[in-house]
Design a protein around this motif. Structure first.
Motif, mmCIF file in Angstrom:
data_model
loop_
_atom_site.group_PDB
_atom_site.id
_atom_site.type_symbol
_atom_site.label_atom_id
_atom_site.label_comp_id
_atom_site.label_asym_id
_atom_site.label_seq_id
_atom_site.Cartn_x
_atom_site.Cartn_y
_atom_site.Cartn_z
ATOM 1 N N GLY A 25 0.819 -1.214 0.000
ATOM 2 C CA GLY A 25 0.000 0.000 0.000
ATOM 3 C C GLY A 25 0.847 1.257 0.000
ATOM 4 O O GLY A 25 0.597 2.202 -0.760
ATOM 5 N N ILE A 26 1.874 1.265 0.849
ATOM 6 C CA ILE A 26 2.717 2.460 0.936
ATOM 7 C C ILE A 26 3.478 2.665 -0.370
ATOM 8 O O ILE A 26 3.530 3.777 -0.900
ATOM 9 N N MET A 27 4.024 1.589 -0.934
ATOM 10 C CA MET A 27 4.759 1.712 -2.201
ATOM 11 C C MET A 27 3.848 2.207 -3.325
ATOM 12 O O MET A 27 4.200 3.089 -4.092
ATOM 13 N N GLU A 28 2.667 1.602 -3.392
ATOM 14 C CA GLU A 28 1.745 1.950 -4.473
ATOM 15 C C GLU A 28 1.414 3.438 -4.443
ATOM 16 O O GLU A 28 1.427 4.123 -5.457
ATOM 17 N N TYR A 33 2.333 8.924 -6.801
ATOM 18 C CA TYR A 33 1.632 10.074 -6.229
ATOM 19 C C TYR A 33 1.533 11.314 -7.146
ATOM 20 O O TYR A 33 0.471 11.912 -7.253
ATOM 21 N N PRO A 34 2.642 11.709 -7.830
ATOM 22 C CA PRO A 34 2.530 12.907 -8.675
ATOM 23 C C PRO A 34 1.447 12.798 -9.741
ATOM 24 O O PRO A 34 0.748 13.773 -10.020
ATOM 25 N N VAL A 35 1.258 11.603 -10.302
ATOM 26 C CA VAL A 35 0.224 11.438 -11.338
ATOM 27 C C VAL A 35 -1.156 11.585 -10.702
ATOM 28 O O VAL A 35 -2.088 12.112 -11.304
ATOM 29 N N ARG A 71 5.651 20.601 -5.560
ATOM 30 C CA ARG A 71 4.200 20.778 -5.596
ATOM 31 C C ARG A 71 3.413 19.491 -5.889
ATOM 32 O O ARG A 71 2.421 19.212 -5.224
ATOM 33 N N PRO A 72 3.879 18.672 -6.864
ATOM 34 C CA PRO A 72 3.096 17.453 -7.140
ATOM 35 C C PRO A 72 3.077 16.467 -5.970
ATOM 36 O O PRO A 72 2.278 15.541 -5.959
ATOM 37 N N LEU A 73 3.962 16.677 -4.982
ATOM 38 C CA LEU A 73 4.029 15.734 -3.864
ATOM 39 C C LEU A 73 3.265 16.212 -2.632
ATOM 40 O O LEU A 73 3.254 15.553 -1.607
ATOM 41 N N ARG A 74 2.611 17.379 -2.737
ATOM 42 C CA ARG A 74 1.939 17.888 -1.545
ATOM 43 C C ARG A 74 0.815 16.978 -1.083
ATOM 44 O O ARG A 74 0.009 16.528 -1.881
ATOM 45 N N GLY A 75 0.770 16.709 0.224
ATOM 46 C CA GLY A 75 -0.277 15.853 0.777
ATOM 47 C C GLY A 75 0.139 14.390 0.819
ATOM 48 O O GLY A 75 -0.607 13.534 1.255
ATOM 49 N N MET A 76 1.364 14.096 0.340
ATOM 50 C CA MET A 76 1.787 12.700 0.286
ATOM 51 C C MET A 76 1.950 12.096 1.684
ATOM 52 O O MET A 76 1.652 10.924 1.892
ATOM 53 N N ASN A 77 2.408 12.919 2.655
ATOM 54 C CA ASN A 77 2.641 12.377 4.001
ATOM 55 C C ASN A 77 1.361 11.830 4.628
ATOM 56 O O ASN A 77 1.353 10.773 5.246
ATOM 57 N N VAL A 78 0.243 12.534 4.418
ATOM 58 C CA VAL A 78 -1.011 12.054 5.012
ATOM 59 C C VAL A 78 -1.446 10.755 4.338
ATOM 60 O O VAL A 78 -1.988 9.847 4.963
ATOM 61 N N THR A 79 -1.145 10.641 3.053
ATOM 62 C CA THR A 79 -1.493 9.420 2.326
ATOM 63 C C THR A 79 -0.694 8.235 2.855
ATOM 64 O O THR A 79 -1.231 7.144 3.044
ATOM 65 N N MET A 80 0.593 8.464 3.107
ATOM 66 C CA MET A 80 1.431 7.367 3.603
ATOM 67 C C MET A 80 0.993 6.904 4.990
ATOM 68 O O MET A 80 0.978 5.715 5.285
ATOM 69 N N PRO A 281 0.250 1.180 -13.348
ATOM 70 C CA PRO A 281 1.428 0.879 -12.532
ATOM 71 C C PRO A 281 1.081 0.690 -11.059
ATOM 72 O O PRO A 281 1.658 -0.164 -10.394
ATOM 73 N N SER A 282 0.117 1.458 -10.534
ATOM 74 C CA SER A 282 -0.215 1.325 -9.109
ATOM 75 C C SER A 282 -0.645 -0.091 -8.787
ATOM 76 O O SER A 282 -0.182 -0.690 -7.822
ATOM 77 N N THR A 283 -1.587 -0.600 -9.594
ATOM 78 C CA THR A 283 -2.103 -1.929 -9.305
ATOM 79 C C THR A 283 -1.029 -2.975 -9.554
ATOM 80 O O THR A 283 -0.911 -3.950 -8.813
ATOM 81 N N ALA A 284 -0.224 -2.766 -10.596
ATOM 82 C CA ALA A 284 0.866 -3.702 -10.882
ATOM 83 C C ALA A 284 1.863 -3.707 -9.716
ATOM 84 O O ALA A 284 2.295 -4.766 -9.264
ATOM 85 N N ILE A 285 2.192 -2.510 -9.197
ATOM 86 C CA ILE A 285 3.123 -2.411 -8.069
ATOM 87 C C ILE A 285 2.504 -3.094 -6.844
ATOM 88 O O ILE A 285 3.133 -3.899 -6.177
ATOM 89 N N ALA A 286 1.236 -2.758 -6.570
ATOM 90 C CA ALA A 286 0.604 -3.300 -5.363
ATOM 91 C C ALA A 286 0.602 -4.825 -5.381
ATOM 92 O O ALA A 286 1.018 -5.464 -4.420
ATOM 93 N N TRP A 287 0.179 -5.411 -6.502
ATOM 94 C CA TRP A 287 0.103 -6.875 -6.553
ATOM 95 C C TRP A 287 1.483 -7.522 -6.544
ATOM 96 O O TRP A 287 1.685 -8.524 -5.877
ATOM 97 N N SER A 288 2.433 -6.953 -7.305
ATOM 98 C CA SER A 288 3.727 -7.639 -7.349
ATOM 99 C C SER A 288 4.463 -7.508 -6.012
ATOM 100 O O SER A 288 5.065 -8.471 -5.549
ATOM 101 N N VAL A 289 4.372 -6.339 -5.358
ATOM 102 C CA VAL A 289 5.013 -6.188 -4.046
ATOM 103 C C VAL A 289 4.327 -7.122 -3.044
ATOM 104 O O VAL A 289 4.968 -7.821 -2.263
ATOM 105 N N TYR A 290 2.986 -7.130 -3.107
ATOM 106 C CA TYR A 290 2.217 -7.961 -2.186
ATOM 107 C C TYR A 290 2.537 -9.441 -2.366
ATOM 108 O O TYR A 290 2.828 -10.151 -1.414
#
Length: 306
Positions: A25-28, A33-35, A71-80, A281-290
């Motif tokens: 979840g954290i990796m995904e 995040y910027p996208v 700027r594209p990374l703003r709010g990332m900490n709360v997401t993590m 990529p998010s779903t691919a990352i989530a499943w492969s990491v998981y």
């Protein structure tokens, strides 16, 4: 091998799913995040002329050049903060339910109905943790000219001006979207696995491909719901005032008619390109990491037993 994995004591497996899920979840959420920031803006119904973008790449370039590299990374900490516990609950619940329901619907087999239901119930838990963090705080920090400068500042301001209910204002909407999204996602993933990886071994290639396809299909299919959700979360002022809507917009049906009035049918597919580019990529990352961590931790547990 699938057989070895199945014979594990369930107590080991549950902890394993939780750890693997939290890492995934954290990796995904971090990598893509910027996208995601771009998607939030591209779904804006009446964007500021300075925040109108033709493509994901152009949007990222413009954000960095005019608003600074971070700027594209703003709010990332709360997401993590939210993503770890939310995904741990999510995967643990999914695996547990998938197994017990599959035994009921199709003993010894793999039931698509079970996968769909397990995915949907896991989503209820996941969103209860993620909704306030992600929906309200994160999306407001991502908007163009956002009045908030920090996570805490945003939380306090929303609490003060809109009350505690604001953090869950889009929870039901989120579920209206995420339950179909996750059902489509899990069923597609398991279907792809059946074709690419019939013996269900640990096979990184199949997890990446199946994850990406499942993410893309589910993302495209649920874009209209996502546009409505973004409107409810951000309560976009220019869009609402142009239709003379006073106060806060709430409820899916209101959001639907507002989107239609402002953008017609194409309005429902705003940001679809950003959404698919983000989701694959998010779903691919989530499943492969998981799947990797599940395999790695399982192997480790078996070696310890031996």
């Amino acid at each position: 091998e699938g057989e070895e994995y199945e014979s594990l004591p369930s107590s080991v497996a549950l902890g394993t799913h939780m750890v693997a899920g939290a890492v995934a979840g954290i990796m995904e959420h971090t990598v893509m995040y910027p996208v995601d920031s771009v998607k939030t803006r591209m779904q804006s119904l009446q964007p500021d002329p300075k925040a109108q973008y033709r493509s994901v790449y152009e949007a990222l370039k413009k954000m960095v050049l005019t608003e600074g590299i971070w700027r594209p990374l703003r709010g990332m900490n709360v997401t993590m903060l939210g993503a770890g516990p939310a995904h741990a609950l999510y995967f643990a619940c999914y695996e547990k339910m998938k197994k017990s329901l599959s035994d009921i619907f199709q003993p010894g087999g793999n039931s698509h109905l079970a996968n769909g239901i397990a995915g949907s119930v896991a989503t209820l838990l996941h969103d209860a943790v993620m909704n306030p963090a992600e929906a309200v705080v994160k999306q407001r920090l991502q908007m163009f000219n956002s009045p908030y400068s920090s996570v805490l500042g945003c939380v306090r301001a929303v609490q003060r001006t809109e009350g505690f209910g604001a953090f869950y204002r889009s929870y039901t909407t989120q579920l209206t979207m995420n339950v179909p999204f996750q059902a489509i996602h899990f069923i597609t993933y398991e279907l792809m696995q059946e074709h690419l990886n019939p013996h269900r071994q640990y096979n990184p290639h199949s997890h990446i491909v199946a994850g990406a396809v499942a993410g893309a299909v589910a993302a495209a299919a649920t874009t209209p719901l996502d546009v409505c959700k973004t409107l409810l979360n951000t309560q976009e002022n220019t869009a609402l005032s142009s239709l003379k809507i006073r106060g806060h917009l709430s409820g899916m049906s209101n959001a639907f008619s507002t989107v239609y009035q402002l953008g017609g049918l194409p309005g429902f597919f705003k940001g679809v390109q950003a959404r698919v580019i983000y989701q694959m990529p998010s779903t691919a990352i989530a499943w492969s990491v998981y799947e990797f961590f599940k395999y790695f931790l399982t192997k480790h547990a078996l070696e310890k037993k031996a």
